[in-house]
Design a protein around this motif. Sequence first.
Motif, PDB file in Angstrom:
ATOM      1  N   UNK A 177    -100.840  25.736  16.229  1.00  0.00           N
ATOM      2  CA  UNK A 177    -100.028  25.020  15.245  1.00  0.00           C
ATOM      3  C   UNK A 177     -98.537  25.284  15.483  1.00  0.00           C
ATOM      4  N   UNK A 178     -98.158  26.548  15.679  1.00  0.00           N
ATOM      5  CA  UNK A 178     -96.759  26.888  15.909  1.00  0.00           C
ATOM      6  C   UNK A 178     -96.256  26.323  17.233  1.00  0.00           C
ATOM      7  N   UNK A 179     -97.111  26.337  18.255  1.00  0.00           N
ATOM      8  CA  UNK A 179     -96.727  25.779  19.553  1.00  0.00           C
ATOM      9  C   UNK A 179     -96.512  24.268  19.452  1.00  0.00           C
ATOM     10  N   UNK A 180     -97.342  23.576  18.663  1.00  0.00           N
ATOM     11  CA  UNK A 180     -97.173  22.136  18.462  1.00  0.00           C
ATOM     12  C   UNK A 180     -95.842  21.834  17.787  1.00  0.00           C
ATOM     13  N   UNK A 181     -95.494  22.632  16.788  1.00  0.00           N
ATOM     14  CA  UNK A 181     -94.228  22.440  16.076  1.00  0.00           C
ATOM     15  C   UNK A 181     -93.051  22.637  17.029  1.00  0.00           C
ATOM     16  N   UNK A 182     -93.096  23.689  17.837  1.00  0.00           N
ATOM     17  CA  UNK A 182     -92.016  23.971  18.777  1.00  0.00           C
ATOM     18  C   UNK A 182     -91.896  22.869  19.834  1.00  0.00           C
ATOM     19  N   UNK A 183     -93.027  22.388  20.338  1.00  0.00           N
ATOM     20  CA  UNK A 183     -93.002  21.344  21.359  1.00  0.00           C
ATOM     21  C   UNK A 183     -92.533  20.020  20.757  1.00  0.00           C
ATOM     22  N   UNK A 184     -92.895  19.755  19.519  1.00  0.00           N
ATOM     23  CA  UNK A 184     -92.449  18.534  18.853  1.00  0.00           C
ATOM     24  C   UNK A 184     -90.934  18.558  18.655  1.00  0.00           C
ATOM     25  N   UNK A 185     -90.377  19.720  18.352  1.00  0.00           N
ATOM     26  CA  UNK A 185     -88.927  19.856  18.231  1.00  0.00           C
ATOM     27  C   UNK A 185     -88.255  19.587  19.580  1.00  0.00           C
ATOM     28  N   UNK A 186     -88.851  20.106  20.650  1.00  0.00           N
ATOM     29  CA  UNK A 186     -88.322  19.854  21.993  1.00  0.00           C
ATOM     30  C   UNK A 186     -88.440  18.369  22.340  1.00  0.00           C
ATOM     31  N   UNK A 187     -89.525  17.730  21.891  1.00  0.00           N
ATOM     32  CA  UNK A 187     -89.729  16.308  22.128  1.00  0.00           C
ATOM     33  C   UNK A 187     -88.624  15.491  21.466  1.00  0.00           C
ATOM     34  N   UNK A 188     -88.266  15.836  20.235  1.00  0.00           N
ATOM     35  CA  UNK A 188     -87.197  15.131  19.533  1.00  0.00           C
ATOM     36  C   UNK A 188     -85.861  15.290  20.244  1.00  0.00           C
ATOM     37  N   UNK A 189     -85.583  16.489  20.719  1.00  0.00           N
ATOM     38  CA  UNK A 189     -84.345  16.737  21.446  1.00  0.00           C
ATOM     39  C   UNK A 189     -84.335  16.005  22.780  1.00  0.00           C
ATOM     40  N   UNK A 190     -85.455  16.019  23.480  1.00  0.00           N
ATOM     41  CA  UNK A 190     -85.546  15.336  24.775  1.00  0.00           C
ATOM     42  C   UNK A 190     -85.343  13.835  24.610  1.00  0.00           C
ATOM     43  N   UNK A 191     -85.875  13.278  23.532  1.00  0.00           N
ATOM     44  CA  UNK A 191     -85.727  11.844  23.284  1.00  0.00           C
ATOM     45  C   UNK A 191     -84.269  11.486  23.020  1.00  0.00           C
ATOM     46  N   UNK A 192     -83.567  12.326  22.291  1.00  0.00           N
ATOM     47  CA  UNK A 192     -82.170  12.053  21.959  1.00  0.00           C
ATOM     48  C   UNK A 192     -81.247  12.263  23.146  1.00  0.00           C
ATOM     49  N   UNK A 193     -81.453  13.333  23.880  1.00  0.00           N
ATOM     50  CA  UNK A 193     -80.521  13.721  24.936  1.00  0.00           C
ATOM     51  C   UNK A 193     -80.811  13.034  26.266  1.00  0.00           C
ATOM     52  N   UNK A 194     -82.062  12.986  26.684  1.00  0.00           N
ATOM     53  CA  UNK A 194     -82.373  12.546  28.044  1.00  0.00           C
ATOM     54  C   UNK A 194     -83.360  11.394  28.110  1.00  0.00           C
ATOM     55  N   UNK A 195     -83.571  10.686  27.009  1.00  0.00           N
ATOM     56  CA  UNK A 195     -84.568   9.603  26.986  1.00  0.00           C
ATOM     57  C   UNK A 195     -85.897  10.091  27.570  1.00  0.00           C
ATOM     58  N   UNK A 196     -86.344  11.228  27.049  1.00  0.00           N
ATOM     59  CA  UNK A 196     -87.564  11.835  27.571  1.00  0.00           C
ATOM     60  C   UNK A 196     -88.585  12.095  26.491  1.00  0.00           C
ATOM     61  N   UNK A 197     -89.619  12.810  26.879  1.00  0.00           N
ATOM     62  CA  UNK A 197     -90.685  13.201  25.955  1.00  0.00           C
ATOM     63  C   UNK A 197     -91.270  14.523  26.392  1.00  0.00           C
ATOM     64  N   UNK A 198     -91.921  15.209  25.487  1.00  0.00           N
ATOM     65  CA  UNK A 198     -92.565  16.488  25.791  1.00  0.00           C
ATOM     66  C   UNK A 198     -93.988  16.484  25.260  1.00  0.00           C
ATOM     67  N   UNK A 199     -94.881  17.154  26.003  1.00  0.00           N
ATOM     68  CA  UNK A 199     -96.303  17.201  25.638  1.00  0.00           C
ATOM     69  C   UNK A 199     -96.779  18.646  25.745  1.00  0.00           C
ATOM     70  N   UNK A 200     -97.510  19.090  24.728  1.00  0.00           N
ATOM     71  CA  UNK A 200     -98.080  20.436  24.745  1.00  0.00           C
ATOM     72  C   UNK A 200     -99.358  20.444  25.577  1.00  0.00           C
ATOM     73  N   UNK A 201     -99.467  21.414  26.454  1.00  0.00           N
ATOM     74  CA  UNK A 201    -100.671  21.545  27.298  1.00  0.00           C
ATOM     75  C   UNK A 201    -101.329  22.877  27.053  1.00  0.00           C
TER      76      UNK A 201
END
Length: 72
Positions: free
Chosen positions: A48-72
């Motif tokens: 659960x905590x890892x999903x929250x952290x990765x989702x935060x990184x996903x939001x930042x990646x979308x704003x800064x670099x037109x990217x996305x992040x996925x938890x594995x």
Amino acid sequence: MKKTTAIALLGILILGITSCKKDWTCKCAEKNTGKPQETLYYKKLTKKDAKVACKAADGLAAKVANGYCVLE
């Protein structure tokens, strides 16, 4: 004997209820090309905590670099 069995069962129950903490990987890439950009490592977190952290990184990646992040 009954006390030992009851204590053992209680121990197993407690272990089953507690959250398992382990290492997680969050991979980020560009949306258009899928080209890998960055890999983030989270150590000793619950899923659960890892999903929250990765989702935060996903939001930042979308704003800064037109990217996305996925938890594995």
